[in-house]
Design a protein around this motif. Structure first.
Motif, mmCIF file in Angstrom:
data_model
loop_
_atom_site.group_PDB
_atom_site.id
_atom_site.type_symbol
_atom_site.label_atom_id
_atom_site.label_comp_id
_atom_site.label_asym_id
_atom_site.label_seq_id
_atom_site.Cartn_x
_atom_site.Cartn_y
_atom_site.Cartn_z
ATOM 1 N N ALA A 170 70.284 43.043 61.614
ATOM 2 C CA ALA A 170 69.229 44.051 61.606
ATOM 3 C C ALA A 170 68.450 43.921 62.908
ATOM 4 N N ASP A 171 67.494 44.771 63.100
ATOM 5 C CA ASP A 171 66.737 44.788 64.337
ATOM 6 C C ASP A 171 66.066 43.435 64.580
ATOM 7 N N GLY A 172 66.555 42.711 65.588
ATOM 8 C CA GLY A 172 65.968 41.421 65.949
ATOM 9 C C GLY A 172 66.489 40.237 65.166
ATOM 10 N N LEU A 173 67.257 40.442 64.081
ATOM 11 C CA LEU A 173 67.729 39.342 63.231
ATOM 12 C C LEU A 173 69.219 39.094 63.464
ATOM 13 N N SER A 174 69.561 37.857 63.807
ATOM 14 C CA SER A 174 70.968 37.492 64.020
ATOM 15 C C SER A 174 71.227 36.097 63.489
ATOM 16 N N ALA A 175 72.519 35.788 63.327
ATOM 17 C CA ALA A 175 72.920 34.462 62.846
ATOM 18 C C ALA A 175 74.176 34.026 63.580
ATOM 19 N N GLU A 176 74.265 32.716 63.813
ATOM 20 C CA GLU A 176 75.434 32.124 64.462
ATOM 21 C C GLU A 176 75.970 30.999 63.576
ATOM 22 N N LEU A 177 77.289 30.966 63.417
ATOM 23 C CA LEU A 177 77.934 29.948 62.581
ATOM 24 C C LEU A 177 78.360 28.759 63.426
ATOM 25 N N THR A 208 60.960 38.957 68.312
ATOM 26 C CA THR A 208 59.931 39.997 68.387
ATOM 27 C C THR A 208 59.518 40.141 69.847
ATOM 28 N N SER A 209 58.625 41.061 70.111
ATOM 29 C CA SER A 209 58.160 41.248 71.483
ATOM 30 C C SER A 209 57.337 40.054 71.958
ATOM 31 N N GLU A 210 56.729 39.306 70.998
ATOM 32 C CA GLU A 210 55.878 38.172 71.380
ATOM 33 C C GLU A 210 56.692 36.888 71.577
#
Length: 544
Positions: free
Chosen positions: A90-97, A115-117
């Motif tokens: 989703a926007d800004g959310l990722s995962a790595e295995l 996020t932008s911050e």
């Protein structure tokens, strides 16, 4: 993370708490590996919320259906993710295995929310093992060094217990099986569908104690289903396993000894298979009624069960409950037709491995989960962790706030030191301990026989409870004459094991009449009367 709700694993047998609302309990589900305590609730969750996405590694996605062998038409609902490649959900959310060891396909997840911050990171281990096992390479710690996630959610299954090296554990187990076979005992292993059973088969197929020997290894249908699933995934396994499979079958083999065979489903054929004159090894699912195998053979049996972490000789709680629930098993143990012993083949990191992971990742918050509460408290009370990290050991159902980059007061360390009293008498000393110790779940095992073993460790005196099985085993030890240079008269011989770090037998079970160059005699008792050995001189064989 931000507006996104993420469910990490789902090992619940009943998912009522997750289906109480009409809406899904999360936006996505991440499954670390296919063991039931992390995955058994996923099918029911999928049926309740068919559009809730579930993600895992490719191997885990293919192994998951083994949790529901009795279910018809299990859908292929798990989406496979690649290794070491961040995937945005989703926007800004990722995962790595990241490979986690422990089980083929097991993964740790690095979650990132940008996020932008600033960017927020959570590292979730699931179950992990730094050491290489027979079928899975360990978690690659060097790839994660200095990662500095905001939050580390780590398992603490074994608490602060310390274990020998993985290969040393395997050799000790192989030696115990070898002794049983030499004593004409058949060996029974209750194991889960995936993981431990397949590890044991590879060990038995490749260890020098068993290669080429006329031993039949029988595998029940549920463990065999796990073996068949592994064979479909060979190209995902370590290169050493793939090389082994090029020269001989990984599991099923009628050509090269020891022979590995499927246990017949028909009770009559099963009895014929196990009623031979030579000992056999049986791997069966731990939910099976174990007494049926003992009744099928006239030979005595050795039941080998995993040792409870951190408790020498103690069986794990689940196995103990199953034995207590089976009148037939208790009867066989009492009659002597079945002997119970424990083994150690660690599937998780010990205390040193867990702290090593934490120190290498250097997170701000550490949330310790997946282990007995007292084991997690032991980890959280380590001074080396208390001084560097914000530690949390939440109870089930407890919400945990994890303020990032803000002033945070470290919770008080769990109480692990107790004050007692020491009273000296002419004929000994009395140690009085506070009653709060009796409420600890470990006390029952410690005080099982009312006998303790006491030894010096530097300037400290260490007390260890002696179990009933240890006392029974001690009764079998041969009488050894004082003055004989052997393990039974060595200061390093305790609990039937050698504890001399200068010895090649360090940590191994040894016979009291054995000998090694690290022998150091027990100091003589000044009050004992001298013995005359002139008529019975003691000669020792030259060192090998």
């Amino acid at each position: 993370m931000g507006p996104h709700r993420i469910l990490l694993d789902c090992g619940l047998e009943q998912i009522d708490a997750l289906t109480a609302e009409a809406e899904p309990p999360a936006d996505l589900v991440l499954c670390t590996h296919a063991h039931g305590d992390h995955a058994r609730g996923l099918l029911a969750l999928h049926r309740a919320f068919p559009h809730l996405p579930v993600y895992a590694s490719e191997v885990t996605a293919q192994l998951l259906p083994l949790n529901w062998l009795d279910e018809p038409d299990v859908p292929d609902f798990c989406h496979a993710l690649p290794w070491r490649s961040p995937v945005e959900f989703a926007d800004g959310l990722s995962a790595e295995l990241i490979p986690a060891g422990h089980l083929p396909g097991a993964a740790a997840f690095l979650l990132t929310y940008a996020t932008s911050e600033r960017t927020y990171t959570v590292f979730y281990t699931g179950d992990f093992l730094l050491s290489n096992s027979r079928l899975a390479e360990g978690l690659p710690l060097e790839e994660l060094r200095g990662l500095k996630p905001d939050v580390l959610i780590a398992e603490g299954s074994y608490g602060t217990a310390r274990f020998p090296h993985r290969r040393q554990q395997e050799n000790q187990l192989a030696e115990r099986i070898h002794q049983a076979i030499a004593a004409s005992q058949s060996v029974l292993f209750p194991v889960p569908t995936l993981g431990l059973g397949q590890e044991l088969l590879i060990l038995l197929r490749s260890h020098h104690h068993f290669t080429g020997r006329a031993i039949d290894i029988w595998v029940d249908e549920r463990i065999a289903a796990g073996c068949d699933a592994y064979l479909e995934l060979l190209h995902h396994f370590p290169s050493s396993v793939q090389n082994f499979a090029r020269h001989q079958s990984l599991f099923w083999d009628e050509r090269i000894r020891p022979h590995v065979r499927r246990l017949p489903l028909d009770p009559g054929l099963r009895q014929i298979a196990l009623s031979g004159p030579t000992p056999a090894i049986v791997l069966t699912h731990y939910d099976t009624e174990l007494s049926q195998y003992v009744h099928a053979s006239l030979l005595p049996w050795l039941l080998l069960v995993p040792r409870q972490p951190g408790r020498e000789g103690a069986i794990d709680t689940l196995t103990e409950q199953r034995i207590q629930a089976s009148k037939s098993l208790r009867s066989l143990l009492k009659s002597g037709r079945l002997t119970l012993d424990t083994y150690l083949l660690g599937e998780h990191c010990d205390g040193i491995g867990t702290t090593q992971l934490i120190h290498n990742l250097r997170p701000q918050h550490v949330v310790l989960v997946h282990g007995p509460a007292n084991y997690l408290a032991d980890l959280a009370s380590l001074e080396e962790l208390q001084n560097r990290y914000h530690l949390h050991t939440p109870l089930a159902g407890m919400r945990v706030d994890l303020p990032v980059g803000e002033t945070f007061l470290q919770p008080a360390a769990p109480e692990t030191q107790y004050e007692g009293e020491l009273t000296e008498y002419e004929d000994g000393a009395l140690v009085t301990l506070p009653p709060v110790l009796l409420t600890d779940p470990r006390w029952q095992s410690f005080a099982d026989t009312g006998i303790v073993e006491v030894r010096w460790q530097g300037d400290s005196l260490v007390l260890r409870g002696v179990s009933q099985r240890e006392l029974l085993n001690r009764g079998d030890e041969p009488d050894i004459l004082p003055g004989t240079e052997c393990c039974g008269n060595c200061i390093h011989y305790r609990g039937q094991r050698c504890w001399s770090q200068a010895s090649s037998l360090f940590g191994f079970k040894v016979t009291p009449e054995g000998y090694c160059p690290a022998f150091s005699p027990v100091p003589p008792d000044p009050d004992a009367e001298p013995m005359d050995f002139s008529t019975n001189p003691i000669e020792r064989e030259p060192d090998e």
